[in-house]
Design a protein around this motif. Structure first.
Motif, PDB file in Angstrom:
ATOM      1  N   THR A  51     -10.085   4.544  -0.845  1.00  0.00           N
ATOM      2  CA  THR A  51     -10.367   4.005  -0.547  1.00  0.00           C
ATOM      3  C   THR A  51     -11.716   3.185   0.338  1.00  0.00           C
ATOM      4  OG1 THR A  51      -7.846   2.873  -1.145  1.00  0.00           O
ATOM      5  CG2 THR A  51      -9.607   0.889  -0.594  1.00  0.00           C
ATOM      6  N   LYS A  52     -11.432   3.522   1.063  1.00  0.00           N
ATOM      7  CA  LYS A  52     -13.139   3.586   1.983  1.00  0.00           C
ATOM      8  C   LYS A  52     -13.818   3.993   1.955  1.00  0.00           C
ATOM      9  CE  LYS A  52     -13.522   2.206   6.031  1.00  0.00           C
ATOM     10  NZ  LYS A  52     -13.710  -0.056   6.181  1.00  0.00           N
ATOM     11  N   LYS A  53     -13.902   5.701   1.142  1.00  0.00           N
ATOM     12  CA  LYS A  53     -14.737   6.564   0.849  1.00  0.00           C
ATOM     13  C   LYS A  53     -15.769   5.816  -0.678  1.00  0.00           C
ATOM     14  CE  LYS A  53     -15.404  10.636  -1.743  1.00  0.00           C
ATOM     15  NZ  LYS A  53     -14.919  11.824  -1.752  1.00  0.00           N
ATOM     16  N   ASN A  54     -15.094   4.819  -1.119  1.00  0.00           N
ATOM     17  CA  ASN A  54     -15.494   4.717  -2.486  1.00  0.00           C
ATOM     18  C   ASN A  54     -15.578   3.031  -2.546  1.00  0.00           C
ATOM     19  OD1 ASN A  54     -14.612   6.233  -4.967  1.00  0.00           O
ATOM     20  ND2 ASN A  54     -12.756   6.697  -3.665  1.00  0.00           N
ATOM     21  N   THR A  55     -14.906   1.919  -1.571  1.00  0.00           N
ATOM     22  CA  THR A  55     -15.448   1.351  -1.878  1.00  0.00           C
ATOM     23  C   THR A  55     -16.105   0.746  -0.217  1.00  0.00           C
ATOM     24  OG1 THR A  55     -13.692  -0.402  -1.088  1.00  0.00           O
ATOM     25  CG2 THR A  55     -13.886   0.941  -3.518  1.00  0.00           C
ATOM     26  N   GLY A  56     -15.404   1.207   0.838  1.00  0.00           N
ATOM     27  CA  GLY A  56     -15.865   0.315   2.129  1.00  0.00           C
ATOM     28  C   GLY A  56     -15.024  -0.143   2.613  1.00  0.00           C
ATOM     29  N   GLU A  57     -13.802  -0.028   1.808  1.00  0.00           N
ATOM     30  CA  GLU A  57     -12.980  -1.783   2.319  1.00  0.00           C
ATOM     31  C   GLU A  57     -11.728  -0.249   2.910  1.00  0.00           C
ATOM     32  OE1 GLU A  57     -13.849  -5.959   0.152  1.00  0.00           O
ATOM     33  OE2 GLU A  57     -13.406  -4.328  -1.064  1.00  0.00           O
ATOM     34  N   THR A  58     -10.543  -1.890   2.814  1.00  0.00           N
ATOM     35  CA  THR A  58      -9.089  -0.564   3.249  1.00  0.00           C
ATOM     36  C   THR A  58      -8.617  -1.304   1.842  1.00  0.00           C
ATOM     37  OG1 THR A  58      -8.026  -3.244   3.808  1.00  0.00           O
ATOM     38  CG2 THR A  58      -9.246  -1.525   6.114  1.00  0.00           C
ATOM     39  N   THR A  59      -7.772  -0.225   1.499  1.00  0.00           N
ATOM     40  CA  THR A  59      -7.154  -0.864   0.546  1.00  0.00           C
ATOM     41  C   THR A  59      -6.186  -1.789   0.131  1.00  0.00           C
ATOM     42  OG1 THR A  59      -6.161   1.607   0.772  1.00  0.00           O
ATOM     43  CG2 THR A  59      -5.406   0.631  -1.194  1.00  0.00           C
ATOM     44  N   GLN A  60      -6.149  -2.919   1.489  1.00  0.00           N
ATOM     45  CA  GLN A  60      -4.766  -3.727   1.639  1.00  0.00           C
ATOM     46  C   GLN A  60      -6.080  -4.925   0.817  1.00  0.00           C
ATOM     47  OE1 GLN A  60      -1.755  -4.962   1.591  1.00  0.00           O
ATOM     48  NE2 GLN A  60      -2.376  -6.007   0.457  1.00  0.00           N
ATOM     49  N   GLN A  61      -7.317  -4.597   1.187  1.00  0.00           N
ATOM     50  CA  GLN A  61      -7.941  -5.400   1.221  1.00  0.00           C
ATOM     51  C   GLN A  61      -8.878  -5.722  -0.079  1.00  0.00           C
ATOM     52  OE1 GLN A  61      -9.786  -8.241   3.210  1.00  0.00           O
ATOM     53  NE2 GLN A  61     -10.387  -9.254   0.944  1.00  0.00           N
ATOM     54  N   GLU A  88       0.127   7.453   2.676  1.00  0.00           N
ATOM     55  CA  GLU A  88      -0.637   6.145   2.649  1.00  0.00           C
ATOM     56  C   GLU A  88      -1.849   5.795   3.318  1.00  0.00           C
ATOM     57  OE1 GLU A  88       0.499   1.685   4.651  1.00  0.00           O
ATOM     58  OE2 GLU A  88       1.496   3.014   4.863  1.00  0.00           O
ATOM     59  N   GLN A  89      -2.142   7.674   4.593  1.00  0.00           N
ATOM     60  CA  GLN A  89      -3.548   7.245   5.201  1.00  0.00           C
ATOM     61  C   GLN A  89      -4.210   7.821   4.226  1.00  0.00           C
ATOM     62  OE1 GLN A  89      -2.824  10.400   7.979  1.00  0.00           O
ATOM     63  NE2 GLN A  89      -5.133  10.339   8.486  1.00  0.00           N
ATOM     64  N   LYS A  90      -3.843   9.084   2.775  1.00  0.00           N
ATOM     65  CA  LYS A  90      -4.601   9.150   2.420  1.00  0.00           C
ATOM     66  C   LYS A  90      -5.197   8.729   0.849  1.00  0.00           C
ATOM     67  CE  LYS A  90      -6.400  12.434  -0.510  1.00  0.00           C
ATOM     68  NZ  LYS A  90      -8.554  13.423   0.452  1.00  0.00           N
ATOM     69  N   LEU A  91      -4.811   7.089   0.605  1.00  0.00           N
ATOM     70  CA  LEU A  91      -4.663   6.305  -0.272  1.00  0.00           C
ATOM     71  C   LEU A  91      -6.039   5.434   0.328  1.00  0.00           C
ATOM     72  CD1 LEU A  91      -4.403   4.632  -2.604  1.00  0.00           C
ATOM     73  CD2 LEU A  91      -2.734   3.118  -1.763  1.00  0.00           C
ATOM     74  N   VAL A 120       0.730  -1.338  -0.316  1.00  0.00           N
ATOM     75  CA  VAL A 120      -0.135   0.146  -0.267  1.00  0.00           C
ATOM     76  C   VAL A 120       0.590   1.081  -0.468  1.00  0.00           C
ATOM     77  CG1 VAL A 120      -1.949   0.815   0.399  1.00  0.00           C
ATOM     78  CG2 VAL A 120      -1.357  -0.840   1.322  1.00  0.00           C
ATOM     79  N   LYS A 121       1.828   1.380   0.589  1.00  0.00           N
ATOM     80  CA  LYS A 121       2.787   2.497   0.797  1.00  0.00           C
ATOM     81  C   LYS A 121       3.252   2.698  -0.615  1.00  0.00           C
ATOM     82  CE  LYS A 121       7.056   3.583   3.884  1.00  0.00           C
ATOM     83  NZ  LYS A 121       7.435   3.605   4.602  1.00  0.00           N
ATOM     84  N   GLU A 122       3.270   1.856  -1.030  1.00  0.00           N
ATOM     85  CA  GLU A 122       4.485   1.797  -2.594  1.00  0.00           C
ATOM     86  C   GLU A 122       3.687   2.143  -3.635  1.00  0.00           C
ATOM     87  OE1 GLU A 122       7.743  -1.920  -2.299  1.00  0.00           O
ATOM     88  OE2 GLU A 122       6.439  -2.245  -2.616  1.00  0.00           O
ATOM     89  N   TYR A 123       2.614   2.096  -3.728  1.00  0.00           N
ATOM     90  CA  TYR A 123       1.583   2.290  -4.611  1.00  0.00           C
ATOM     91  C   TYR A 123       1.072   3.937  -4.197  1.00  0.00           C
ATOM     92  CZ  TYR A 123      -0.635  -1.600  -6.312  1.00  0.00           C
ATOM     93  OH  TYR A 123      -0.003  -3.502  -7.352  1.00  0.00           O
ATOM     94  N   ALA A 124       0.716   4.106  -2.628  1.00  0.00           N
ATOM     95  CA  ALA A 124       1.164   5.542  -2.609  1.00  0.00           C
ATOM     96  C   ALA A 124       2.202   6.944  -3.041  1.00  0.00           C
ATOM     97  CB  ALA A 124       0.757   5.647  -1.481  1.00  0.00           C
ATOM     98  N   ALA A 125       3.194   5.728  -3.111  1.00  0.00           N
ATOM     99  CA  ALA A 125       4.096   6.691  -3.002  1.00  0.00           C
ATOM    100  C   ALA A 125       4.193   7.228  -5.040  1.00  0.00           C
ATOM    101  CB  ALA A 125       5.449   6.080  -2.613  1.00  0.00           C
ATOM    102  N   GLN A 126       3.737   5.892  -5.659  1.00  0.00           N
ATOM    103  CA  GLN A 126       3.674   5.947  -6.743  1.00  0.00           C
ATOM    104  C   GLN A 126       2.705   7.368  -7.181  1.00  0.00           C
ATOM    105  OE1 GLN A 126       3.142   3.285  -9.456  1.00  0.00           O
ATOM    106  NE2 GLN A 126       4.951   1.261  -9.356  1.00  0.00           N
ATOM    107  N   MET A 127       1.537   7.376  -6.717  1.00  0.00           N
ATOM    108  CA  MET A 127       0.391   8.347  -6.720  1.00  0.00           C
ATOM    109  C   MET A 127       0.735   9.538  -6.241  1.00  0.00           C
ATOM    110  SD  MET A 127      -2.848   5.955  -6.436  1.00  0.00           S
ATOM    111  CE  MET A 127      -4.044   7.154  -6.743  1.00  0.00           C
TER     112      MET A 127
END
Length: 267
Positions: A199-209, A192-195, A181-188
């Motif tokens: 994810t929570k806002k758009n899917t209700g899930e954690t980013t890892q899930q 990590e918190q923002k990502l 998750v940290k690496e994806y956030a860095a690419q964007m």
């Protein structure tokens, strides 16, 4: 880039193929039967169905008249608004939730036919700035189809934002790297918190899930359609140890089955 063609028997396929473009299917008369990610769909007159890149599909029966519109991500997704339009209301969906969309009335049908005719003309004539014109026509067509979906659905309007959609595309394009998750956030270029918030806002899930869900979906496609064994699928998805991948896959699918059962019980 973009193409438009009529549906006929030449489209019938012996086995499913992976789609790499966005596809909009429109049935005018009769019916069309198609398999997408092991699900069968039958389109009747004045109905739409979409196929999202990475899905596997094949035409099973073309006993009707219809039109196929195909276009690439690079052709249409030139700005955030266009990216969001593609996925608003799940019109095109990353999670294999394809849905038949009905045209509600004659007025909307006329608009759809007009846009399809314009598309045919621009592709055939290729006059000055025809690519810009094609983009505008496809945008109008997708707005019309989205409106049809809004009319028929019984749930709130789903409006994902472009940053989150960009994240989904990166995940789908980098399965083999097994990024954190940290690496994806860095690419964007976000935290990590923002990502996780996105994810929570758009899917209700954690980013890892969500990442796990997408990995499992891709694994199912590879196992079902690519004639690959578990070891080959594991390596393609970035797992060095096929035994660990098997445990991961079983855990994720079991968890999802429990969630689905819980949802049914509480309805």
């Amino acid at each position: 880039m973009i193409s438009r063609f009529d549906i006929d028997e030449a489209l019938l396929m012996a086995k499913p193929e992976r789609q790499h473009k966005f596809v909009l299917l429109f049935c005018r008369r009769g019916y069309l039967s198609i398999e997408i990610d092991q699900q069968h769909y039958s389109l009747g007159a004045n109905q739409f169905l979409t196929i999202t890149p990475k899905q596997f599909y094949r035409f099973l029966d073309t006993a009707g008249e219809g039109v196929v519109v195909e276009f690439t991500y690079d052709f249409f997704c030139k700005d955030d608004k266009s990216i969001e339009l593609i996925y608003h209301n799940g019109l095109f969906c990353h999670f294999a939730l394809n849905e038949i969309i009905n045209i509600p009335n004659e007025s909307v049908l006329k608009n759809v036919e007009f846009h399809l005719a314009q598309l045919h003309h621009e592709l055939d004539a290729q006059q000055f700035e025809y690519e810009a014109s094609l983009h505008a026509i496809v945008k109008l067509l997708l707005i019309e189809v989205s409106r049809c979906k809004i009319v028929q659905q019984q749930r709130p309007l789903y409006k994902p934002d472009a940053v989150f959609l960009h994240f989904l595309k990166i995940v789908r394009d980098t399965f083999s790297k097994r990024l954190t998750v940290k690496e994806y956030a860095a690419q964007m270029n976000i935290t990590e918190q923002k990502l996780n918030e996105l994810t929570k806002k758009n899917t209700g899930e954690t980013t890892q899930q969500l990442i796990n869900d997408l990995i499992v979906l891709e694994a199912k496609r590879l196992l079902n359609y690519e004639d690959m064994n578990v070891k080959q699928v594991a390596l393609q998805l970035g797992f060095d140890d096929p035994h660990y991948f098997s445990r991961f896959f079983k855990k994720q699918t079991a968890s999802r089955a429990k969630d689905h059962l819980r949802t049914l019980i509480t309805k």
